[in-house]
Design an enzyme around this catalytic site. Structure first.
Site, PDB file in Angstrom:
ATOM      1  N   SER A   8       0.797  -1.224  -0.059  1.00  0.00           N
ATOM      2  CA  SER A   8       0.044   0.112   0.085  1.00  0.00           C
ATOM      3  C   SER A   8       0.922   1.322  -0.034  1.00  0.00           C
ATOM      4  CB  SER A   8      -0.780   0.200   1.082  1.00  0.00           C
ATOM      5  OG  SER A   8      -0.106  -0.039   2.484  1.00  0.00           O
ATOM      6  N   ASP A  57      -3.544  -9.980   5.962  1.00  0.00           N
ATOM      7  CA  ASP A  57      -2.709  -9.960   7.212  1.00  0.00           C
ATOM      8  C   ASP A  57      -1.777 -11.124   7.224  1.00  0.00           C
ATOM      9  OD1 ASP A  57      -1.474  -9.693   9.378  1.00  0.00           O
ATOM     10  OD2 ASP A  57      -3.400  -9.737  10.768  1.00  0.00           O
ATOM     11  N   SER A 136      16.854  -6.730   5.914  1.00  0.00           N
ATOM     12  CA  SER A 136      17.357  -5.434   6.212  1.00  0.00           C
ATOM     13  C   SER A 136      18.744  -5.603   6.559  1.00  0.00           C
ATOM     14  CB  SER A 136      16.581  -4.875   7.737  1.00  0.00           C
ATOM     15  OG  SER A 136      17.241  -3.916   8.316  1.00  0.00           O
ATOM     16  N   TYR A 149      13.256  -6.970  15.598  1.00  0.00           N
ATOM     17  CA  TYR A 149      13.151  -6.629  14.091  1.00  0.00           C
ATOM     18  C   TYR A 149      14.706  -7.256  13.631  1.00  0.00           C
ATOM     19  CZ  TYR A 149      13.458  -3.653   9.827  1.00  0.00           C
ATOM     20  OH  TYR A 149      13.365  -3.086   8.578  1.00  0.00           O
TER      21      TYR A 149
END
Ligand code: NAD
Length: 243
Positions: A8, A57, A136, A149
């Site tokens: 999105s 989701d 990442s 994370y």
């Protein structure tokens, strides 16, 4: 067709646009921002591409299965999966609640597993597929305050490399893209001082753009990348060089 989760906005939206620009039909996965997904679809259609938005989701296996059913009905089987959806919920380990730990793992790591499990059988039948997971730089250099994370993003490297080995006999590749600091809503949450600190140590001296990450993902999703699998490709302006 290609499914991009978390499309999105940010890197996901840019990736959906890049894949559509390369001629793929694209499913724009969204979770909380239906308007953003509509805007992504409208931009793709405006440029002459084909896209549908799908509510999905990634943390919820039932929602993933239902979303992919819907996408397959509209556009056919998923040939390219970009597991991009991700969140951060920073905090020091000593004070991190179970919810903060689990929430990030559930979206970033379980999420990629749920979607991959659902789409892989069709890729295997087709004997062709592309899986790209968005990890990442934090996966290998770490970051204070981001244990949840970093662990989730490091988990994606293991997941993707296992997939690369499992699926190679079917000509399905699985690769990781590891962005550094990219100008999106995720980094907009940082204060200006922190952003300046980060950019001051990036060899290229600036944050990346979502489009610069999307271009690398689109390459890995292409026929041209047929001999690349199990790779971790940094898109970080040189920040993680040597690590
Ligand atoms: P963003 O916050 O703009 O986008 C994240 C997207 O994931 C949003 O569309 C959000 O709705 C979606 N999402 C969140 N939870 C979801 C869920 N449960 N199910 C489905 N979708 C969900 O951030 P971004 O910077 O575009 O991040 C995209 C990816 O890139 C993330 O995985 C992020 O960890 C990774 N990344 C970003 C940076 C950066 O500097 N921006 C750096 C390294 C890695």
């Amino acid at each position: 067709m290609a499914l991009v989760t978390g499309a999105s906005r940010g890197i996901g939206a840019a990736t959906a646009a890049a894949l559509a620009g390369g001629g793929r039909r694209v499913a724009v996965g969204w979770h909380s921002d239906a308007e953003g997904a509509k805007a992504t679809v409208a931009a793709i259609e405006g440029a002459g591409g084909e896209a549908v938005a799908v509510g999905l989701d990634v943390a919820d296996a039932g929602s993933v299965d239902a979303g992919v059913d819907q996408v397959e009905e509209a556009l056919g089987p998923v040939a390219v999966l970009v597991s991009n959806a991700g969140i951060a919920a920073d905090g020091l380990v000593a004070r991190m609640s179970d919810d903060r730990w689990r929430g990030v793992m559930a979206t970033n790591l379980d999420g990629a597993f749920h979607v991959t499990r659902r789409v892989v059988p069709a890729m295997m039948r087709a004997r062709w597929g592309r899986i790209v997971t968005v990890s990442s730089i934090g996966a290998y250099v770490g970051a204070a305050g981001q244990a949840n994370y970093a662990a989730s993003k490091a988990g994606l490297v293991g997941l993707t490399r296992a997939l690369a080995r499992e699926l190679a006999p079917r000509s399905i590749t699985a690769n990781v893209v590891a962005p550094g600091a990219v100008a999106t809503d995720m980094t907009a949450a940082l204060d200006g001082i922190r952003r300046d600190q980060i950019t001051s140590v990036v060899p290229l001296g600036r944050m990346g753009t979502p489009e610069e990450v999307a271009a690398v993902i689109a390459f890995l999703a292409s026929d041209a990348a047929a001999y690349v699998t199990g790779a971790v490709v940094p898109v970080d302006g040189g920040l993680g060089m040597g690590s």
